[in-house]
Enzyme design. Structure first.
Site, short mmCIF file in Angstrom:
data_model
loop_
_atom_site.label_atom_id
_atom_site.label_comp_id
_atom_site.label_asym_id
_atom_site.label_seq_id
_atom_site.Cartn_x
_atom_site.Cartn_y
_atom_site.Cartn_z
N SER A 1 0.86 -1.18 0.00
CA SER A 1 0.00 0.00 0.00
C SER A 1 0.90 1.24 0.00
O SER A 1 1.88 1.30 0.76
CB SER A 1 -0.86 -0.02 1.26
OG SER A 1 -1.63 1.15 1.34
N LYS B 1 0.96 1.92 -6.92
CA LYS B 1 0.26 1.06 -7.88
C LYS B 1 -0.81 1.84 -8.67
O LYS B 1 -0.84 1.78 -9.90
CB LYS B 1 -0.41 -0.12 -7.16
CG LYS B 1 0.55 -1.03 -6.42
CD LYS B 1 -0.16 -2.20 -5.77
CE LYS B 1 -1.20 -1.84 -4.74
NZ LYS B 1 -0.70 -1.10 -3.56
N ASP C 1 -8.89 -0.96 -4.66
CA ASP C 1 -9.85 -0.16 -3.90
C ASP C 1 -11.19 -0.09 -4.64
O ASP C 1 -12.25 -0.22 -4.03
CB ASP C 1 -9.31 1.27 -3.71
CG ASP C 1 -8.56 1.43 -2.39
OD1 ASP C 1 -8.95 0.77 -1.41
OD2 ASP C 1 -7.59 2.21 -2.34
N ASN D 1 -10.30 -12.54 -3.73
CA ASN D 1 -10.23 -11.24 -4.42
C ASN D 1 -9.35 -11.38 -5.68
O ASN D 1 -9.78 -11.04 -6.79
CB ASN D 1 -9.60 -10.24 -3.43
CG ASN D 1 -9.50 -8.82 -3.97
OD1 ASN D 1 -10.32 -8.39 -4.76
ND2 ASN D 1 -8.48 -8.08 -3.53
N ILE E 1 -2.56 -5.07 -4.24
CA ILE E 1 -1.43 -5.45 -3.38
C ILE E 1 -1.04 -6.88 -3.72
O ILE E 1 0.12 -7.19 -3.87
CB ILE E 1 -1.80 -5.33 -1.88
CG1 ILE E 1 -2.08 -3.88 -1.51
CG2 ILE E 1 -0.65 -5.87 -1.02
CD1 ILE E 1 -2.50 -3.68 -0.04
N SER E 2 -2.04 -7.74 -3.85
CA SER E 2 -1.82 -9.17 -4.16
C SER E 2 -0.58 -9.70 -3.45
O SER E 2 0.42 -10.02 -4.09
CB SER E 2 -1.76 -9.40 -5.68
OG SER E 2 -1.00 -8.43 -6.36
N1 LIG Z 1 -5.59 -4.70 6.12
C1 LIG Z 1 -5.31 -4.09 4.96
N2 LIG Z 1 -4.20 -4.43 4.27
C2 LIG Z 1 -3.94 -3.82 3.10
N3 LIG Z 1 -4.73 -2.88 2.51
C3 LIG Z 1 -5.86 -2.53 3.17
C4 LIG Z 1 -6.19 -3.11 4.42
N4 LIG Z 1 -7.36 -2.56 4.83
C5 LIG Z 1 -7.74 -1.69 3.89
N5 LIG Z 1 -6.85 -1.66 2.88
C6 LIG Z 1 -7.06 -0.87 1.66
O1 LIG Z 1 -7.34 -1.82 0.65
C7 LIG Z 1 -6.53 -1.61 -0.48
C8 LIG Z 1 -5.92 -2.92 -1.00
O2 LIG Z 1 -6.90 -3.69 -1.65
P1 LIG Z 1 -6.42 -4.90 -2.58
O3 LIG Z 1 -7.66 -5.49 -3.14
O4 LIG Z 1 -5.40 -4.42 -3.53
O5 LIG Z 1 -5.75 -5.89 -1.53
S1 LIG Z 1 -5.31 -7.42 -1.73
O6 LIG Z 1 -4.70 -7.53 -3.06
O7 LIG Z 1 -6.52 -8.26 -1.63
O8 LIG Z 1 -4.37 -7.70 -0.63
C9 LIG Z 1 -5.39 -0.70 -0.06
O9 LIG Z 1 -5.20 0.17 -1.15
P2 LIG Z 1 -3.75 0.65 -1.65
O10 LIG Z 1 -3.26 1.56 -0.57
O11 LIG Z 1 -4.06 1.35 -2.93
O12 LIG Z 1 -2.87 -0.55 -1.84
C10 LIG Z 1 -5.92 -0.01 1.19
O13 LIG Z 1 -6.47 1.24 0.85
N1 LIG Z 2 6.46 7.66 -8.71
C1 LIG Z 2 6.03 8.42 -7.71
N2 LIG Z 2 6.75 9.48 -7.28
C2 LIG Z 2 6.31 10.24 -6.27
N3 LIG Z 2 5.15 10.05 -5.60
C3 LIG Z 2 4.40 9.01 -5.99
C4 LIG Z 2 4.80 8.15 -7.05
N4 LIG Z 2 3.86 7.22 -7.21
C5 LIG Z 2 2.93 7.46 -6.28
N5 LIG Z 2 3.23 8.54 -5.55
C6 LIG Z 2 2.46 9.10 -4.44
O1 LIG Z 2 2.46 8.11 -3.41
C7 LIG Z 2 1.20 7.99 -2.82
C8 LIG Z 2 0.71 6.54 -2.97
O2 LIG Z 2 0.48 6.26 -4.33
P1 LIG Z 2 -0.68 5.30 -4.78
O3 LIG Z 2 -0.64 5.25 -6.27
O4 LIG Z 2 -1.98 5.69 -4.16
O5 LIG Z 2 -0.17 3.91 -4.16
P2 LIG Z 2 -0.92 2.52 -3.99
O6 LIG Z 2 -2.00 2.46 -5.04
O7 LIG Z 2 0.15 1.51 -4.19
O8 LIG Z 2 -1.46 2.53 -2.60
C9 LIG Z 2 0.30 9.01 -3.52
O9 LIG Z 2 0.25 10.15 -2.71
C10 LIG Z 2 1.01 9.29 -4.81
O10 LIG Z 2 0.76 10.60 -5.27
#
Ligand SMILES: Nc1ncnc2c1ncn2[C@@H]1O[C@H](COP(=O)(O)OS(=O)(=O)O)[C@@H](OP(=O)(O)O)[C@H]1O
Ligand SMILES: Nc1ncnc2c1ncn2[C@@H]1O[C@H](COP(=O)(O)OP(=O)(O)O)[C@@H](O)[C@H]1O
Length: 231
Positions: A63, A67, A91, A111, A134-135
């Site tokens: 996270s 991504k 998300d 998922n 995240i997978s």
């Molecule tokens: N416990 C926990 N662990 C990780 N992430 C969490 C959790 N709870 C909520 N979130 C939010 O859910 C987003 C990840 O969802 P995914 O479907 O990509 O997760 S997974 O692939 O099934 O692990 C993830 O989004 P990203 O931050 O964009 O990765 C989080 O916003």
């Molecule tokens: N290549 C990058 N350089 C700088 N900041 C980044 C970059 N990629 C993402 N960010 C910033 O990092 C944070 C997380 O990015 P995000 O795409 O939401 O990650 P994820 O989907 O893996 O949770 C956001 O605030 C985004 O603007």
């Protein structure tokens, strides 16, 4: 790992002289008496129409690793080039198709299984399907890879340190996880298994992450090189 073949004895609902073997890569269906229907317009026809080849760009990472940012930047860049792409984002899918799932290991596996099947359909439609999840489990990602043939599953590992992701913390989730208000948060008290053989790895150089457009350019270069952006 390829799943076991399923005997399918009919075509368009009509019995055939010999059974056709379908390769099932995930679970064996619960239902019986089901038949595969072929359509006269196939994947190759659609790819010729679109002047591109269907594939799945699977973005995995912690996270906050970037991504969604990469998925959207890549999607926009492909669109600008006249290539049809569609983003499946963790998300977003958890608001609909996967809203019945949480974050226990079995829920994450389901998922990713569902998303793998959907991504396969998008690739079959001829699109560049960008899946951003995240997978965290290698086995779940490998099951998705096994659904796609001929190198059309492209795993992109956003190898950003936990420190960087936690410093970003755009949704404040790491803070909540550290405070014990979210349990089972990936990277804090839940595992993330890094890929062993991904097609593309994007990482920090001297603690600095490449820009979103540089990350997208790296993926585009791969897609170009492997011929996915042409007929
Ligand atoms: N416990 C926990 N662990 C990780 N992430 C969490 C959790 N709870 C909520 N979130 C939010 O859910 C987003 C990840 O969802 P995914 O479907 O990509 O997760 S997974 O692939 O099934 O692990 C993830 O989004 P990203 O931050 O964009 O990765 C989080 O916003
Ligand atoms: N290549 C990058 N350089 C700088 N900041 C980044 C970059 N990629 C993402 N960010 C910033 O990092 C944070 C997380 O990015 P995000 O795409 O939401 O990650 P994820 O989907 O893996 O949770 C956001 O605030 C985004 O603007």
């Amino acid at each position: 790992m390829r799943g076991r073949p399923v005997q399918c004895g009919a075509h368009r609902g009509q019995p055939r002289g010999e059974n056709r073997v379908l390769e099932m890569s995930s679970t064996v269906p619960k239902s019986s008496n089901i038949f595969w229907h072929d359509c006269p317009v196939g994947k190759t026809d659609r790819q010729n129409l679109l002047k591109q080849k269907g594939c799945v760009v699977w973005i995995t990472g912690l996270s906050g690793s970037g991504k969604s940012t990469l998925a959207c930047t890549l999607g926009r860049e492909l669109h600008t080039r006249g290539k049809l792409a569609y983003v499946l984002d963790g998300d977003n899918l958890r608001h609909g198709l996967n809203k019945d799932l949480g974050f226990a290991a079995e829920d994450r596996a389901e998922n990713i299984r569902r998303v793998g099947e959907v991504a396969k359909l998008f690739a079959d439609a001829g699109l560049v399907c960008i899946a951003s999840f995240i997978s965290p489990y290698r086995r779940d990602r490998e099951s998705c890879r096994a659904l796609l043939s001929d190198g059309s599953f492209i795993e992109v590992f956003l190898n950003m340190s936990l420190e960087l992701c936690e410093a970003r913390d755009p949704k404040g989730l790491y803070k909540l996880a550290r405070a014990g208000k979210i349990k089972g948060f990936t990277g804090i008290d839940d595992p993330y298994e890094a890929p062993l053989n991904c097609e593309i790895e994007i990482k920090e150089v001297d603690g600095v992450c490449p820009s979103p457009s540089d990350m997208a350019a790296q993926v585009i270069a791969y897609l170009e090189d492997k011929g996915f952006l042409h007929e």
